[in-house]
Design an enzyme around this catalytic site. Structure first.
Site, PDB file in Angstrom:
ATOM      1  N   PRO A  26       0.826  -1.218   0.000  1.00 13.70           N
ATOM      2  CA  PRO A  26       0.000   0.000   0.000  1.00 13.70           C
ATOM      3  C   PRO A  26       0.847   1.250   0.000  1.00 13.70           C
ATOM      4  O   PRO A  26       1.791   1.390   0.784  1.00 13.70           O
ATOM      5  CB  PRO A  26      -0.807  -0.140   1.296  1.00 13.70           C
ATOM      6  CG  PRO A  26      -0.946  -1.618   1.473  1.00 13.70           C
ATOM      7  CD  PRO A  26       0.368  -2.194   0.990  1.00 13.70           C
ATOM      8  N   CYS A  27       0.500   2.169  -0.900  1.00 13.81           N
ATOM      9  CA  CYS A  27       1.373   3.317  -1.141  1.00 13.81           C
ATOM     10  C   CYS A  27       1.056   4.506  -0.258  1.00 13.81           C
ATOM     11  O   CYS A  27       1.772   5.505  -0.289  1.00 13.81           O
ATOM     12  CB  CYS A  27       1.278   3.742  -2.608  1.00 13.81           C
ATOM     13  SG  CYS A  27      -0.391   4.219  -3.122  1.00 13.81           S
ATOM     14  N   THR A  28       0.002   4.462   0.558  1.00 16.43           N
ATOM     15  CA  THR A  28      -0.397   5.615   1.359  1.00 16.43           C
ATOM     16  C   THR A  28       0.746   6.206   2.182  1.00 16.43           C
ATOM     17  O   THR A  28       0.885   7.432   2.261  1.00 16.43           O
ATOM     18  CB  THR A  28      -1.561   5.236   2.287  1.00 16.43           C
ATOM     19  OG1 THR A  28      -2.611   4.674   1.497  1.00 16.43           O
ATOM     20  CG2 THR A  28      -2.081   6.449   3.021  1.00 16.43           C
TER      21      THR A  28
END
Length: 380
Positions: free
Chosen positions: A96-98
């Protein structure tokens, strides 16, 4: 069709990278060409059950594991795939790139790279260590390479390098590989034999926010208008399509390719906003003659890109409209028949987090060619 080579997919989401794996040698933007079937995703993992519902709707043969990767053992992943260590040809995935996205920089813990989800990079290394694939592909937002996240990125590279994979990384612009979107993503690729991976050369060229240099020997970037060609016209406009409310009239007055800055003292609209007081994507309209800007995964009500054409509401007012699902699929270079589960917001979140198909294909093709599984002419 010969024996299909097994792939383990981590952080699979809606399956953008999985689609690239299974269609690696398909013709560009040919929706009915699914490739030779050289590679097959044997197991896909994600914590989001809705995303895995999307994945299984499009990959009927893939087995799935739902859960927090920090709680899922490598043995469970391999058992679900019916594989033993060293048998996977590839491990692929995008944690996940958050934690690394620019859109999260308003949170102090993200600016200081203290997001606990950053540890998911370590889980990726753990699975590569335990499965020992011939090669891996990791994908993430460009922000992972920023100075802010230097410690996490270096730890990732050291961890993968310590396994003997000689990881190589590069930020690629999706539009340079036939995707009608100016999305930048970082890819980290490594081979078990330690040979250096060479990234694919761009096939397309055009100007972007970072460079106005154009290579005329390459195919021009695909524009949003070209991407939408052949899609059916709007049969009816729903409330969900319309950009209305506080900034509805202002959004409708913004020309194609412009954003809220149109309504500052420096441009031709109303002097409503202070200069550079909002994010670039605020009230942003697509330019039909250029690739789209990055499709946002979790946009607020005023975050574009919105379509360049206005629509007329039931009360006779002109309003900008949001992109429809079939248009978002085209901007991601996904096939038109790709099925996505959930509400419209769920659809945009899944697509906004996905790897654009043609960009993923370019990297997978190059890797499979260098590993000797694809003829170089096919990978070109």
């Amino acid at each position: 069709m010969g024996e299909q080579l097994p792939v383990v997919s981590l952080f699979s989401g809606a399956g953008g990278l999985d689609l690239a794996v299974e269609r690696a040698d398909a013709e560009p933007l040919a929706a009915t060409d699914t490739g030779s079937g050289l590679l097959r995703v044997r197991v896909a993992t994600d914590y989001n059950d809705l995303a895995l519902q999307t994945l299984t709707a499009n990959f009927q043969s893939a087995r799935t594991v739902t859960g927090d990767i920090r709680q899922v053992t490598t043995d469970e992943i391999l058992a679900t795939a019916g594989l033993a260590p060293t048998e996977p040809v590839l491990v692929v995935g995008g944690p996940p790139c958050t934690p690394f996205s620019k859109s999260g920089f308003w949170l102090e813990q993200k600016r200081e790279s203290r997001d606990p989800n950053a540890s998911l990079l370590d889980e990726y290394v753990r699975v590569v260590r335990d499965t020992r694939p011939q090669a891996f592909i990791l994908e993430n937002v460009q922000g992972l390479t920023y100075k802010t996240h230097h410690a996490q990125f270096e730890r990732l590279l050291r961890g993968l390098g310590g396994l003997g994979y000689n990881p190589q990384w590069k930020v690629l612009l999706a539009a340079d590989y036939g995707v009608p979107q100016l999305r930048r993503r970082v890819f980290v690729v490594g081979r078990r034999d330690g040979e250096k991976f060479e990234f694919p050369e761009p096939t397309h060229s055009g100007w972007s926010e970072h460079s106005h240099a154009v290579d005329t020997t390459k195919t021009p970037h695909i524009t949003a208008a070209q991407a939408f060609a052949g899609l059916p016209r709007l049969a009816a406009v729903t409330d969900e399509d319309i950009v209305d409310g506080t900034y509805g009239q202002l959004a409708a007055e913004i020309p194609p390719g412009q954003n809220y800055l149109w309504h500052t003292e420096r441009y031709g609209g109303r002097n409503h906003f202070a200069w550079r007081s909002r994010y670039w994507t605020f009230l942003l309209r697509l330019d039909p003659d250029r690739p789209s800007t990055t499709l946002q995964a979790q946009p607020g009500p005023w975050v574009g890109p919105f379509h360049w054409e206005n629509v007329v509401t039931a009360s006779g007012e002109e309003r900008a409209r949001r992109l429809r699902v079939n248009e978002m699929l085209r901007l991601m270079s996904f096939p038109d028949d790709f099925k996505i589960k959930g509400t419209r917001a769920d659809v945009q979140r899944q697509l906004g987090n996905a790897v654009p198909l043609e960009l993923g294909k370019a990297v997978v093709r190059a890797l499979m060619s260098q590993l000797g599984y694809l003829h170089p002419a096919i990978a070109a």
